[in-house]
Scaffold this motif. Structure first.
Motif, PDB file in Angstrom:
ATOM      1  N   VAL A 163       0.847  -1.210   0.000  1.00 24.61           N
ATOM      2  CA  VAL A 163       0.000   0.000   0.000  1.00 24.61           C
ATOM      3  C   VAL A 163       0.875   1.249   0.000  1.00 24.61           C
ATOM      4  O   VAL A 163       0.609   2.213  -0.727  1.00 24.61           O
ATOM      5  N   ILE A 164       1.925   1.241   0.808  1.00 22.85           N
ATOM      6  CA  ILE A 164       2.839   2.387   0.865  1.00 22.85           C
ATOM      7  C   ILE A 164       3.550   2.568  -0.477  1.00 22.85           C
ATOM      8  O   ILE A 164       3.758   3.708  -0.938  1.00 22.85           O
ATOM      9  N   ALA A 165       3.906   1.469  -1.121  1.00 25.73           N
ATOM     10  CA  ALA A 165       4.551   1.554  -2.437  1.00 25.73           C
ATOM     11  C   ALA A 165       3.609   2.203  -3.464  1.00 25.73           C
ATOM     12  O   ALA A 165       4.054   2.976  -4.316  1.00 25.73           O
ATOM     13  N   ILE A 166       2.326   1.899  -3.382  1.00 23.03           N
ATOM     14  CA  ILE A 166       1.354   2.571  -4.255  1.00 23.03           C
ATOM     15  C   ILE A 166       1.347   4.065  -3.953  1.00 23.03           C
ATOM     16  O   ILE A 166       1.340   4.904  -4.863  1.00 23.03           O
ATOM     17  N   TYR A 167       1.346   4.389  -2.676  1.00 14.68           N
ATOM     18  CA  TYR A 167       1.369   5.795  -2.239  1.00 14.68           C
ATOM     19  C   TYR A 167       2.600   6.501  -2.814  1.00 14.68           C
ATOM     20  O   TYR A 167       2.540   7.677  -3.204  1.00 14.68           O
ATOM     21  N   ASP A 168       3.731   5.763  -2.901  1.00 15.39           N
ATOM     22  CA  ASP A 168       4.974   6.317  -3.450  1.00 15.39           C
ATOM     23  C   ASP A 168       5.044   6.193  -4.976  1.00 15.39           C
ATOM     24  O   ASP A 168       6.090   6.492  -5.574  1.00 15.39           O
ATOM     25  N   GLU A 169       3.952   5.692  -5.576  1.00 16.21           N
ATOM     26  CA  GLU A 169       3.844   5.506  -7.031  1.00 16.21           C
ATOM     27  C   GLU A 169       4.895   4.531  -7.563  1.00 16.21           C
ATOM     28  O   GLU A 169       5.392   4.667  -8.671  1.00 16.21           O
ATOM     29  N   ASN A 170       5.200   3.534  -6.741  1.00 16.73           N
ATOM     30  CA  ASN A 170       6.133   2.485  -7.151  1.00 16.73           C
ATOM     31  C   ASN A 170       5.330   1.191  -7.317  1.00 16.73           C
ATOM     32  O   ASN A 170       5.262   0.356  -6.413  1.00 16.73           O
ATOM     33  N   LEU A 171       4.724   1.032  -8.486  1.00 23.36           N
ATOM     34  CA  LEU A 171       3.792  -0.072  -8.698  1.00 23.36           C
ATOM     35  C   LEU A 171       4.478  -1.430  -8.715  1.00 23.36           C
ATOM     36  O   LEU A 171       3.899  -2.427  -8.274  1.00 23.36           O
ATOM     37  N   SER A 172       5.701  -1.494  -9.217  1.00 23.43           N
ATOM     38  CA  SER A 172       6.394  -2.792  -9.276  1.00 23.43           C
ATOM     39  C   SER A 172       6.689  -3.313  -7.874  1.00 23.43           C
ATOM     40  O   SER A 172       6.516  -4.508  -7.596  1.00 23.43           O
ATOM     41  N   ASP A 173       7.119  -2.416  -6.973  1.00 19.40           N
ATOM     42  CA  ASP A 173       7.358  -2.830  -5.590  1.00 19.40           C
ATOM     43  C   ASP A 173       6.052  -3.243  -4.914  1.00 19.40           C
ATOM     44  O   ASP A 173       6.016  -4.219  -4.149  1.00 19.40           O
ATOM     45  N   ALA A 174       4.995  -2.485  -5.204  1.00 16.87           N
ATOM     46  CA  ALA A 174       3.696  -2.808  -4.625  1.00 16.87           C
ATOM     47  C   ALA A 174       3.249  -4.200  -5.052  1.00 16.87           C
ATOM     48  O   ALA A 174       2.805  -5.010  -4.231  1.00 16.87           O
ATOM     49  N   LEU A 175       3.392  -4.484  -6.324  1.00 18.89           N
ATOM     50  CA  LEU A 175       2.991  -5.790  -6.851  1.00 18.89           C
ATOM     51  C   LEU A 175       3.817  -6.906  -6.204  1.00 18.89           C
ATOM     52  O   LEU A 175       3.283  -7.975  -5.861  1.00 18.89           O
ATOM     53  N   ASP A 176       5.095  -6.638  -6.015  1.00 11.14           N
ATOM     54  CA  ASP A 176       5.972  -7.627  -5.394  1.00 11.14           C
ATOM     55  C   ASP A 176       5.529  -7.948  -3.972  1.00 11.14           C
ATOM     56  O   ASP A 176       5.467  -9.122  -3.569  1.00 11.14           O
ATOM     57  N   HIS A 177       5.193  -6.909  -3.208  1.00  9.53           N
ATOM     58  CA  HIS A 177       4.756  -7.117  -1.826  1.00  9.53           C
ATOM     59  C   HIS A 177       3.408  -7.827  -1.779  1.00  9.53           C
ATOM     60  O   HIS A 177       3.196  -8.708  -0.931  1.00  9.53           O
ATOM     61  N   PHE A 178       2.486  -7.474  -2.672  1.00 10.30           N
ATOM     62  CA  PHE A 178       1.197  -8.162  -2.692  1.00 10.30           C
ATOM     63  C   PHE A 178       1.377  -9.636  -3.056  1.00 10.30           C
ATOM     64  O   PHE A 178       0.719 -10.515  -2.491  1.00 10.30           O
ATOM     65  N   ASP A 179       2.271  -9.909  -4.007  1.00 10.63           N
ATOM     66  CA  ASP A 179       2.556 -11.299  -4.390  1.00 10.63           C
ATOM     67  C   ASP A 179       3.114 -12.091  -3.204  1.00 10.63           C
ATOM     68  O   ASP A 179       2.728 -13.252  -2.972  1.00 10.63           O
ATOM     69  N   LYS A 180       4.008 -11.452  -2.446  1.00 12.47           N
ATOM     70  CA  LYS A 180       4.602 -12.141  -1.295  1.00 12.47           C
ATOM     71  C   LYS A 180       3.552 -12.387  -0.209  1.00 12.47           C
ATOM     72  O   LYS A 180       3.537 -13.458   0.418  1.00 12.47           O
TER      73      LYS A 180
END
Length: 222
Positions: free
Chosen positions: A178-195
């Motif tokens: 969620v924080i990665a989305i807030y930072d507009e870093n979609l690839s990191d966000a996707l990685d965390h959701f996958d994990k």
């Protein structure tokens, strides 16, 4: 072995009836000692007999108004009943008397969290993390409260520290997503959701977050 300790050990083994028998004997033999009432109250709290637990904690306080752990136990009763102002009153009393343990600060902080008074919760949860820095759940709740108080950068650091303690903490991964989305870093966000989903496949929030990001990325590719 001390009888109180013997009964506490039985509680840990989930032998509640046997523990109750010993606590009863302790109280019968020492009716003026608040410790027996506190321990029996803790047993009753553990089995969710809140009404009787309250009476035992109140009896302990009647015998010794400085019995900090009795106030802590009574605070837990009110917490379980969602009577947060009364829980706060008793947790604070336990602290004022001199109980210096992570649990009492954590529980006091959580009463404010449930009332959505996030900024009031922060100092107590911070103190709990200072007293028990290796408890990942205390640290995680502190991170959540930081995020709810708009301290996003600090919350990110805390969630990362949670993962250092417990790398399989799915909710920490979700919140970092969620924080990665807030930072507009979609690839990191996707990685965390996958994990998060790898650890907990039924994690609905992570699944929804992943779906939204994939939709955004597909639209971007178009």
């Amino acid at each position: 072995m001390d009888r109180n300790q013997e009964a506490i050990n039985l509680m840990k083994e989930q032998k509640y009836e046997e523990a109750a028998e010993i606590f009863n004997k302790v109280i019968d033999e020492n009716p003026k000692d608040p410790l027996g009432y506190i321990n029996f109250g803790n047993l009753l709290l553990h089995v969710n007999d809140l009404e009787r637990a309250q009476r035992f904690f109140e009896k302990a306080i009647e015998l010794d108004e400085h019995a900090a752990t009795a106030y802590y136990g009574l605070g837990n009763v009110y917490y379980e009943e969602s009577v947060y102002p009364k829980a706060q009153e008793n947790f604070q009393k336990a602290i004022d008397i001199g109980l210096v343990e992570a649990d009492v600060y954590f529980m006091l902080g959580m009463t404010f969290y449930h009332e959505e008074h996030f900024k009031l919760a922060l100092p107590y949860l911070l103190r709990a993390t200072e007293l028990d820095p290796d408890d990942e759940e205390v640290l995680f709740q502190y991170g959540l409260t930081l995020a709810q108080s708009d301290h996003i950068k600090d919350a990110k650091t805390v969630f990362e520290n949670v993962l250092k303690l417990e790398e399989q903490h799915s909710d920490a991964h979700y919140n970092l997503g969620v924080i990665a989305i807030y930072d507009e870093n979609l690839s990191d966000a996707l990685d965390h959701f996958d994990k998060a989903l790898e650890i907990q496949p039924e994690h609905t929030l992570a699944a929804n977050g992943k779906s939204q990001i994939e939709e955004l990325l597909n639209n971007t590719d178009m």
